[in-house]
Write an enzyme that holds these catalytic residues in place. Sequence first.
Site, PDB file in Angstrom:
ATOM      1  N   ARG A  15       0.742  -1.040  -0.107  1.00  7.92           N
ATOM      2  CA  ARG A  15       0.117  -0.021  -0.134  1.00  7.92           C
ATOM      3  C   ARG A  15       0.800   1.303   0.104  1.00  7.92           C
ATOM      4  NH1 ARG A  15      -3.640  -1.302   5.118  1.00  7.92           N
ATOM      5  NH2 ARG A  15      -1.843  -2.306   5.678  1.00  7.92           N
ATOM      6  N   LYS A  75       2.010   2.020   7.344  1.00 10.54           N
ATOM      7  CA  LYS A  75       2.618   1.384   8.399  1.00 10.54           C
ATOM      8  C   LYS A  75       3.509   2.105   9.295  1.00 10.54           C
ATOM      9  CE  LYS A  75       1.696  -2.475   8.907  1.00 10.54           C
ATOM     10  NZ  LYS A  75       0.361  -3.159   9.520  1.00 10.54           N
ATOM     11  N   TYR A  94      -0.360   4.616  10.492  1.00  8.75           N
ATOM     12  CA  TYR A  94      -0.813   3.634  11.620  1.00  8.75           C
ATOM     13  C   TYR A  94       0.174   3.252  12.554  1.00  8.75           C
ATOM     14  CZ  TYR A  94      -4.849   1.709   8.981  1.00  8.75           C
ATOM     15  OH  TYR A  94      -6.214   1.574   8.564  1.00  8.75           O
ATOM     16  N   HIS A  96      -0.284   1.549  16.048  1.00  8.20           N
ATOM     17  CA  HIS A  96      -0.362   0.594  17.018  1.00  8.20           C
ATOM     18  C   HIS A  96       0.915   0.530  18.368  1.00  8.20           C
ATOM     19  CE1 HIS A  96      -3.698  -1.111  14.772  1.00  8.20           C
ATOM     20  NE2 HIS A  96      -2.924  -0.972  13.588  1.00  8.20           N
ATOM     21  N   GLU A 118      -4.996   4.708  13.974  1.00 13.37           N
ATOM     22  CA  GLU A 118      -5.874   3.900  14.624  1.00 13.37           C
ATOM     23  C   GLU A 118      -6.770   4.333  15.813  1.00 13.37           C
ATOM     24  OE1 GLU A 118      -2.630   3.513  14.465  1.00 13.37           O
ATOM     25  OE2 GLU A 118      -2.078   3.321  16.397  1.00 13.37           O
ATOM     26  N   ASP A 270      -5.899 -10.759  14.637  1.00 14.05           N
ATOM     27  CA  ASP A 270      -4.874  -9.865  15.049  1.00 14.05           C
ATOM     28  C   ASP A 270      -5.151  -9.177  16.379  1.00 14.05           C
ATOM     29  OD1 ASP A 270      -7.367  -8.805  14.448  1.00 14.05           O
ATOM     30  OD2 ASP A 270      -6.549  -6.692  13.705  1.00 14.05           O
ATOM     31  N   VAL A 298      -4.618 -15.071   8.405  1.00 13.48           N
ATOM     32  CA  VAL A 298      -3.750 -14.019   7.870  1.00 13.48           C
ATOM     33  C   VAL A 298      -4.020 -12.773   8.685  1.00 13.48           C
ATOM     34  CG1 VAL A 298      -3.011 -12.713   6.017  1.00 13.48           C
ATOM     35  CG2 VAL A 298      -3.733 -15.213   5.752  1.00 13.48           C
TER      36      VAL A 298
HETATM   37  N1  LIG Z   1      -6.968  -9.910   9.848  1.00 13.76           N
HETATM   38  C1  LIG Z   1      -7.144  -8.541   9.221  1.00 13.76           C
HETATM   39  O1  LIG Z   1      -6.442  -8.473   8.295  1.00 13.76           O
HETATM   40  C2  LIG Z   1      -8.056  -7.768   9.928  1.00 13.76           C
HETATM   41  C3  LIG Z   1      -8.443  -6.553   9.050  1.00 13.76           C
HETATM   42  C4  LIG Z   1      -9.321  -5.636   9.727  1.00 13.76           C
HETATM   43  C5  LIG Z   1      -9.961  -6.022  11.005  1.00 13.76           C
HETATM   44  N2  LIG Z   1      -9.465  -7.203  11.782  1.00 13.76           N
HETATM   45  C6  LIG Z   1      -9.969  -7.498  13.052  1.00 13.76           C
HETATM   46  O2  LIG Z   1     -11.262  -8.032  13.059  1.00 13.76           O
HETATM   47  C7  LIG Z   1     -12.195  -7.908  14.419  1.00 13.76           C
HETATM   48  C8  LIG Z   1     -13.456  -7.410  14.169  1.00 13.76           C
HETATM   49  O3  LIG Z   1     -13.499  -5.812  13.440  1.00 13.76           O
HETATM   50  P1  LIG Z   1     -14.662  -4.745  13.274  1.00 13.76           P
HETATM   51  O4  LIG Z   1     -14.155  -3.780  12.621  1.00 13.76           O
HETATM   52  O5  LIG Z   1     -15.773  -5.681  12.525  1.00 13.76           O
HETATM   53  O6  LIG Z   1     -15.092  -4.679  14.665  1.00 13.76           O
HETATM   54  P2  LIG Z   1     -16.571  -4.111  15.214  1.00 13.76           P
HETATM   55  O7  LIG Z   1     -16.281  -3.658  16.515  1.00 13.76           O
HETATM   56  O8  LIG Z   1     -17.028  -3.216  14.166  1.00 13.76           O
HETATM   57  O9  LIG Z   1     -17.397  -5.342  15.319  1.00 13.76           O
HETATM   58  C9  LIG Z   1     -17.502  -6.349  16.452  1.00 13.76           C
HETATM   59  C10 LIG Z   1     -18.508  -7.065  16.903  1.00 13.76           C
HETATM   60  O10 LIG Z   1     -18.056  -8.012  17.521  1.00 13.76           O
HETATM   61  C11 LIG Z   1     -19.298  -8.156  18.544  1.00 13.76           C
HETATM   62  N3  LIG Z   1     -19.187  -9.131  19.624  1.00 13.76           N
HETATM   63  C12 LIG Z   1     -18.425  -8.641  20.986  1.00 13.76           C
HETATM   64  N4  LIG Z   1     -18.383  -9.906  21.776  1.00 13.76           N
HETATM   65  C13 LIG Z   1     -18.966 -10.921  20.940  1.00 13.76           C
HETATM   66  C14 LIG Z   1     -19.360 -12.455  21.228  1.00 13.76           C
HETATM   67  N5  LIG Z   1     -18.892 -12.871  22.403  1.00 13.76           N
HETATM   68  N6  LIG Z   1     -20.026 -13.019  20.240  1.00 13.76           N
HETATM   69  C15 LIG Z   1     -20.432 -12.241  19.380  1.00 13.76           C
HETATM   70  N7  LIG Z   1     -20.325 -11.078  18.886  1.00 13.76           N
HETATM   71  C16 LIG Z   1     -19.405 -10.341  19.743  1.00 13.76           C
HETATM   72  C17 LIG Z   1     -19.714  -6.883  18.820  1.00 13.76           C
HETATM   73  O11 LIG Z   1     -20.981  -6.558  19.441  1.00 13.76           O
HETATM   74  C18 LIG Z   1     -19.643  -6.214  17.614  1.00 13.76           C
HETATM   75  O12 LIG Z   1     -20.770  -6.148  16.996  1.00 13.76           O
HETATM   76  C19 LIG Z   1     -11.123  -7.025  15.257  1.00 13.76           C
HETATM   77  O13 LIG Z   1     -10.305  -7.963  15.854  1.00 13.76           O
HETATM   78  C20 LIG Z   1     -10.147  -6.295  13.774  1.00 13.76           C
HETATM   79  O14 LIG Z   1      -8.886  -5.943  14.512  1.00 13.76           O
HETATM   80  C21 LIG Z   1      -8.522  -8.082  10.946  1.00 13.76           C
END
Ligand SMILES: NC(=O)c1ccc[n+]([C@@H]2O[C@H](COP(=O)([O-])OP(=O)(O)OC[C@H]3O[C@@H](n4cnc5c(N)ncnc54)[C@H](O)[C@@H]3O)[C@@H](O)[C@H]2O)c1
Length: 370
Positions: A15, A75, A94, A96, A118, A270, A298
């Site tokens: 990116r 990053k 970002y 972190h 973030e 993550d 990933v």
């Molecule tokens: N791997 C990657 O490349 C990548 C990329 C972007 C985001 N992420 C990660 O994805 C995750 C989700 O991000 P998001 O933006 O959707 O967050 P968000 O806050 O929009 O959504 C999280 C949801 O989880 C729900 N939740 C909490 N506890 C729960 C449970 N016990 N059971 C079911 N639902 C529950 C919350 O009510 C909320 O609706 C984060 O950890 C974020 O860091 C990872």
Amino acid sequence: MIIGVPKEIKNNENRVGTIPAGVNELVRNGHTVYVQATAGEGSGFSDEDYTKAGATILPTIEEVYAIAEMIIKVKEPIESEYNLIKDNQLLFTYFHFASHEPLTRAMIERNAVCLAYETVERADRSLPLLIPMSEVAGRMSIQEGAKYLEKPMKGRGILLGGVPGVRPAKVLILGGGVVGTNAAKMAAGMGADVTILDTNLARLRYLDDIMPANVNTFMSNEYNIRELLPTHDLIIGAVLIPGAKAPHLIKREMLKEMRPGTVLVDVAVDQGGCIETAKPTTHENPTFIIDDVVHYCVANMPGAVPYTSTLALNNATLPYAIQIANKGWKKACADSEELKKGLNVVNGKVVYRGVAEAFNLPYTPVEEVL
Ligand SMILES: NC(=O)c1ccc[n+]([C@@H]2O[C@H](COP(=O)([O-])OP(=O)(O)OC[C@H]3O[C@@H](n4cnc5c(N)ncnc54)[C@H](O)[C@@H]3O)[C@@H](O)[C@H]2O)c1
């Protein structure tokens, strides 16, 4: 203001902090933009695209850091960049910090002004510069999940949308936030039978209203999860508890209850993952198998689609970058509560409480540096 856009040097990061359209806007606002040669290549933008938009290309990263008052990146700076950062230089990227002590200490030592994507936060507590990456990861989770359900990828060999006369795959989405909603949209569009679980009833009501008929909502609790696991083909982990590690909703022993070839995509990896057996993987080697269940974990999913991710990120960061460039960081942050929350380290002081607490460093209220 003089703005610098270095090429990302972190492993496999394609990116770029500013796209040609962003350069054009910054130049129209009276600013000067220097872009490192080939900085946009990985996202599909040539040096010529940048020059046409009004940027000046500089051959080396050293020259970009040396000339710029504000650096726009993606990053966090890596070790080889630390010494390039000048006294009082503003870095908009970002960071972190809370998970990276050496980086925090280096930014304090360099006397930099660090505005972290973030932690920019709206009044409703949403994080506008994280949302685009969650949108990308949520949509991608279904694309990847569908691929790993194929037999040669060790999946169950089921087509997500089925065909006339054959039922579609069943997709279970844990967490109905940004990632979960985008995943549900994609899975539903491909014809799968989708269930979203969340603990937030208001969120489930909203999703029930807006989602098509092949998406059902269900309360998230251990009993329901146990009941659903044996009948679902693709499971997406998308929970987030802000500021905490993800809860392990799928325990190791539950894998035995799933059918061989079930695919788990733990997007929340993550934050530690919401599947106990999840551990971070890379795009080179995205999956591993435990108890015949395919795990895709990933940690930087958007990295695989740099064109989309760069544009999505720039759409969100550019309005803030323009405010900062037009007003200077101090006035921009004093005028905007959202941007103010993005300040983490300013001229040797830690001004974000969570970061100070993480490393037992003195905390300075942000108002004192404005
Ligand atoms: N791997 C990657 O490349 C990548 C990329 C972007 C985001 N992420 C990660 O994805 C995750 C989700 O991000 P998001 O933006 O959707 O967050 P968000 O806050 O929009 O959504 C999280 C949801 O989880 C729900 N939740 C909490 N506890 C729960 C449970 N016990 N059971 C079911 N639902 C529950 C919350 O009510 C909320 O609706 C984060 O950890 C974020 O860091 C990872």
